[in-house]
Write a protein that holds these residues in place. Structure first.
Motif, PDB file in Angstrom:
ATOM      1  N   PHE A 171       0.830  -1.206   0.000  1.00  0.00           N
ATOM      2  CA  PHE A 171       0.000   0.000   0.000  1.00  0.00           C
ATOM      3  C   PHE A 171       0.867   1.260   0.000  1.00  0.00           C
ATOM      4  N   SER A 172       1.985   1.187   0.714  1.00  0.00           N
ATOM      5  CA  SER A 172       2.904   2.327   0.768  1.00  0.00           C
ATOM      6  C   SER A 172       3.472   2.617  -0.610  1.00  0.00           C
ATOM      7  N   ASN A 173       3.889   1.558  -1.318  1.00  0.00           N
ATOM      8  CA  ASN A 173       4.445   1.728  -2.671  1.00  0.00           C
ATOM      9  C   ASN A 173       3.405   2.276  -3.640  1.00  0.00           C
ATOM     10  N   ILE A 174       2.173   1.785  -3.515  1.00  0.00           N
ATOM     11  CA  ILE A 174       1.094   2.285  -4.372  1.00  0.00           C
ATOM     12  C   ILE A 174       0.836   3.758  -4.092  1.00  0.00           C
ATOM     13  N   GLY A 175       0.828   4.122  -2.804  1.00  0.00           N
ATOM     14  CA  GLY A 175       0.620   5.520  -2.434  1.00  0.00           C
ATOM     15  C   GLY A 175       1.697   6.425  -2.995  1.00  0.00           C
ATOM     16  N   VAL A 176       2.955   6.007  -2.873  1.00  0.00           N
ATOM     17  CA  VAL A 176       4.069   6.790  -3.415  1.00  0.00           C
ATOM     18  C   VAL A 176       3.938   6.910  -4.925  1.00  0.00           C
ATOM     19  N   PHE A 177       3.597   5.789  -5.584  1.00  0.00           N
ATOM     20  CA  PHE A 177       3.469   5.796  -7.040  1.00  0.00           C
ATOM     21  C   PHE A 177       2.396   6.776  -7.501  1.00  0.00           C
ATOM     22  N   LEU A 178       1.212   6.714  -6.881  1.00  0.00           N
ATOM     23  CA  LEU A 178       0.115   7.595  -7.287  1.00  0.00           C
ATOM     24  C   LEU A 178       0.439   9.056  -6.994  1.00  0.00           C
ATOM     25  N   PHE A 179       0.963   9.318  -5.812  1.00  0.00           N
ATOM     26  CA  PHE A 179       1.286  10.693  -5.416  1.00  0.00           C
ATOM     27  C   PHE A 179       2.375  11.265  -6.328  1.00  0.00           C
ATOM     28  N   ALA A 180       3.421  10.476  -6.573  1.00  0.00           N
ATOM     29  CA  ALA A 180       4.526  10.946  -7.407  1.00  0.00           C
ATOM     30  C   ALA A 180       4.094  11.132  -8.858  1.00  0.00           C
ATOM     31  N   THR A 181       3.222  10.249  -9.343  1.00  0.00           N
ATOM     32  CA  THR A 181       2.760  10.363 -10.731  1.00  0.00           C
ATOM     33  C   THR A 181       1.953  11.640 -10.933  1.00  0.00           C
ATOM     34  N   TRP A 227       9.172  20.160  -4.457  1.00  0.00           N
ATOM     35  CA  TRP A 227       9.456  20.092  -3.019  1.00  0.00           C
ATOM     36  C   TRP A 227       8.363  19.310  -2.294  1.00  0.00           C
ATOM     37  N   ALA A 228       7.105  19.633  -2.592  1.00  0.00           N
ATOM     38  CA  ALA A 228       5.988  18.923  -1.958  1.00  0.00           C
ATOM     39  C   ALA A 228       5.976  17.457  -2.369  1.00  0.00           C
ATOM     40  N   MET A 229       6.332  17.178  -3.615  1.00  0.00           N
ATOM     41  CA  MET A 229       6.349  15.803  -4.103  1.00  0.00           C
ATOM     42  C   MET A 229       7.404  14.983  -3.352  1.00  0.00           C
ATOM     43  N   ILE A 230       8.563  15.592  -3.117  1.00  0.00           N
ATOM     44  CA  ILE A 230       9.633  14.892  -2.406  1.00  0.00           C
ATOM     45  C   ILE A 230       9.244  14.628  -0.953  1.00  0.00           C
ATOM     46  N   LEU A 231       8.779  15.681  -0.280  1.00  0.00           N
ATOM     47  CA  LEU A 231       8.418  15.525   1.135  1.00  0.00           C
ATOM     48  C   LEU A 231       7.242  14.558   1.313  1.00  0.00           C
ATOM     49  N   GLY A 232       6.221  14.693   0.457  1.00  0.00           N
ATOM     50  CA  GLY A 232       5.060  13.822   0.556  1.00  0.00           C
ATOM     51  C   GLY A 232       5.398  12.372   0.274  1.00  0.00           C
ATOM     52  N   SER A 233       6.232  12.143  -0.735  1.00  0.00           N
ATOM     53  CA  SER A 233       6.622  10.770  -1.071  1.00  0.00           C
ATOM     54  C   SER A 233       7.457  10.158   0.056  1.00  0.00           C
ATOM     55  N   GLY A 234       8.298  10.981   0.672  1.00  0.00           N
ATOM     56  CA  GLY A 234       9.099  10.489   1.794  1.00  0.00           C
ATOM     57  C   GLY A 234       8.220  10.044   2.950  1.00  0.00           C
ATOM     58  N   LEU A 235       7.193  10.827   3.241  1.00  0.00           N
ATOM     59  CA  LEU A 235       6.268  10.466   4.318  1.00  0.00           C
ATOM     60  C   LEU A 235       5.497   9.194   3.979  1.00  0.00           C
ATOM     61  N   LEU A 236       5.008   9.110   2.732  1.00  0.00           N
ATOM     62  CA  LEU A 236       4.249   7.928   2.318  1.00  0.00           C
ATOM     63  C   LEU A 236       5.116   6.671   2.303  1.00  0.00           C
ATOM     64  N   ALA A 237       6.415   6.855   2.035  1.00  0.00           N
ATOM     65  CA  ALA A 237       7.324   5.710   1.997  1.00  0.00           C
ATOM     66  C   ALA A 237       7.790   5.299   3.389  1.00  0.00           C
ATOM     67  N   GLY A 238       7.350   6.055   4.404  1.00  0.00           N
ATOM     68  CA  GLY A 238       7.725   5.709   5.770  1.00  0.00           C
ATOM     69  C   GLY A 238       9.094   6.213   6.179  1.00  0.00           C
ATOM     70  N   LEU A 239       9.634   7.196   5.455  1.00  0.00           N
ATOM     71  CA  LEU A 239      10.967   7.724   5.759  1.00  0.00           C
ATOM     72  C   LEU A 239      10.920   8.921   6.702  1.00  0.00           C
ATOM     73  N   GLY A 240       9.717   9.325   7.089  1.00  0.00           N
ATOM     74  CA  GLY A 240       9.587  10.488   7.954  1.00  0.00           C
ATOM     75  C   GLY A 240       9.749  11.771   7.166  1.00  0.00           C
ATOM     76  N   LEU A 241       9.822  12.874   7.887  1.00  0.00           N
ATOM     77  CA  LEU A 241       9.961  14.177   7.237  1.00  0.00           C
ATOM     78  C   LEU A 241      11.421  14.416   6.868  1.00  0.00           C
ATOM     79  N   LEU A 242      11.684  14.544   5.565  1.00  0.00           N
ATOM     80  CA  LEU A 242      13.035  14.816   5.093  1.00  0.00           C
ATOM     81  C   LEU A 242      13.404  16.266   5.372  1.00  0.00           C
ATOM     82  N   ASN A 243      14.684  16.564   5.330  1.00  0.00           N
ATOM     83  CA  ASN A 243      15.160  17.930   5.546  1.00  0.00           C
ATOM     84  C   ASN A 243      14.563  18.853   4.485  1.00  0.00           C
ATOM     85  N   PRO A 244      13.747  19.849   4.892  1.00  0.00           N
ATOM     86  CA  PRO A 244      13.074  20.706   3.899  1.00  0.00           C
ATOM     87  C   PRO A 244      14.042  21.470   2.997  1.00  0.00           C
TER      88      PRO A 244
END
Length: 202
Positions: free
Chosen positions: A5-15, A79-96
């Motif tokens: 589900f995490s991978n699907i979320g990242v895929f849809l959000f990033a696409t 920027w939003a795509m990177i931060l959002g994908s990081g959260l969806l992938a379970g990596l937490g909040l990346l350095n803004p």
């Protein structure tokens, strides 16, 4: 199952993110190229990008005739795509701040890919439909002209064969490799690099 589900979320959000980034960068490039504003495809891009862009223009003024608001919007989308994908992938909040630098590199890489693929399409249709008046092809020629015209002035066509795209391809390859080097220097994670449209084989 959670990873799936995490991978699907990242895929849809990033696409969705890369598609919108593509539209914003196309709008900026078409403005720089002074392309036909009334082309139906131009109008479609304008309608899609206007909602966030018009309010942003009230805060970010143009500079020397360049629509800086479009550039800022592209950076924010990346920027939003990177931060959002990081959260969806379970990596937490990346350095803004790092994410903003990665977004800049990603936007530049996307522009390189747009020009590269656009040139390929233009070359193919120059052989099979050289005099086509299709709105997409007309807009594509206008978009690519600022990249090909300077090279064409230095290296004129050989009879009826325009060889300027070959040298533009070479320059794009060099720029792309430089961007890859900068991305490595900026410690861009592999997943972030994979978010952006990238020329296959580079």
């Amino acid at each position: 199952m959670v990873n799936t589900f995490s991978n699907i979320g990242v895929f849809l959000f990033a696409t969705l993110g890369i598609l919108y980034l593509f539209a914003v960068l196309l709008r900026f490039m078409l403005q720089l190229a002074r392309a036909d504003f009334y082309n139906p495809i131009s109008q479609g891009i304008v309608k899609v990008t206007n909602p966030p862009l018009l309010p942003l223009r009230k805060v970010v003024p143009g500079l020397f005739g360049v629509d800086m608001a479009s550039l800022v919007l592209a950076l924010l989308v990346g920027w939003a795509m990177i931060l959002g994908s990081g959260l969806l992938a379970g990596l937490g909040l990346l350095n803004p701040l790092s994410a903003l630098l990665w977004s800049l590199l990603g936007c530049l890489s996307t522009v390189v890919a747009v020009v590269f693929v656009g040139l390929l399409i233009s070359i193919v249709f120059s052989w099979i439909a050289p005099h086509s008046g299709h709105p997409a092809l007309m807009l594509l020629r206008q978009l690519l002209e600022p990249f090909c015209a300077p090279v064409r002035r230095l290296i004129p066509p050989l009879g009826v064969i325009d060889i300027s795209p070959i040298f533009v391809f070479i320059l794009l390859t060099v720029v792309d490799k430089l961007l890859l080097g900068f991305a490595q220097m900026a410690n861009m994670p592999a997943f972030v690099y994979g978010l952006f449209w990238h020329i296959p084989g580079f």
